[in-house]
Design a protein around this motif. Structure first.
Motif: not given
Length: 256
Positions: A99-106, A140-145
């Motif tokens: 959930g945390m990583l998905n939120s960052l990616k989005n 753009l910071l986390f869109n490729k996460l």
């Protein structure tokens, strides 16, 4: 009887024979019924049978359509029930990390807070909110996460999640950005905050920037029935790989 009269009489007989051959019999020899009426009755019955057959075919088609529709509704209800059941499953360490990583990616930094227990680490969403970066740059910071959970260990109210995190190589991004900034500085041109943001955005969009993968262990604690990520320096390093190395290099140059 003379020959002429005999010839006429023979002609009449031939015509009568022909008529008898052509005319259909008026009665059915087996049933004794009037053949004409029997034929008409058979035609009426056949017509009724055809109408009945068409009606039955139409009803069968309608029943099939209703069956498909009802089946579709039942299938939808089953899917919704499964999804609801999954959503109501107890929160797990794995679910919290995802959930945390998905939120960052989005770029949903508001939602990040519900997964993290901030201690001494700065609140990520507040830090980004106070920065000069616009929304596009932040996204753009986390869109490729991307990430892969390798192992989970849990004991009472504590858990450890080993995860492989991949993101843009921020050491390369900062290095490229710094070179661009130095060129502008030595040229004597002004370098406004807007221009700085645009240059950073260019590097974040740069397709030639490679990705970097970091293996890290995320620590979690259970608070009021929910698992929370313990944000620390190792997590930041994994999310922004190479950033700390880039900062150390810049400090070395500045400090001589």
């Amino acid at each position: 009887m003379d020959k002429k009269e005999e010839k006429v009489d023979n002609t009449k007989k031939v015509e009568e024979v022909k008529k008898q051959k052509v005319e259909e019999p008026k009665f059915n020899k087996v049933s004794g019924k009037d053949l004409k009426k029997e034929k008409e009755m058979n035609a009426v019955e056949n017509k009724k049978a055809n109408k009945t057959s068409k009606k039955e075919n139409k009803e069968n088609k309608n029943n099939k359509k209703v069956g498909y529709w009802v089946g579709g509704v039942i299938l939808l209800l089953i899917v919704l029930a499964i999804v609801t059941a999954l959503l109501l499953l107890p929160e797990t360490p794995e679910k919290t990390v995802d959930g945390m990583l998905n939120s960052l990616k989005n770029a949903d930094f508001e939602s990040v807070n519900k997964y993290i227990n901030y201690d001494e680490v700065v609140n990520q969403s507040e830090m980004l909110k106070d920065s000069e970066m616009d929304q596009e740059t932040q996204s753009l910071l986390f869109n490729k996460l991307s990430w892969k959970i390798m192992n989970i260990t849990k004991e009472a109210d504590k858990a450890s999640v080993e995860v492989e995190i991949t993101n843009k190589d921020f050491e390369q991004i900062i290095s490229n950005y710094t070179q661009e900034a130095l060129k502008i500085a030595f040229s004597g041109e002004s370098f406004t905050e807007e221009e700085q943001n645009n240059k950073l955005k260019e590097q974040l969009k740069n397709d030639q920037i490679q990705t970097k993968t970091v293996n890290t262990t995320i620590q979690l604690i259970k608070q009021e029935g929910n698992w929370k990520v313990q944000a620390d320096e190792n997590l930041v390093k994994a999310l922004l790989p190479g950033l700390q190395d880039a900062i150390n290099s810049l400090n070395s140059i500045i400090n001589g």
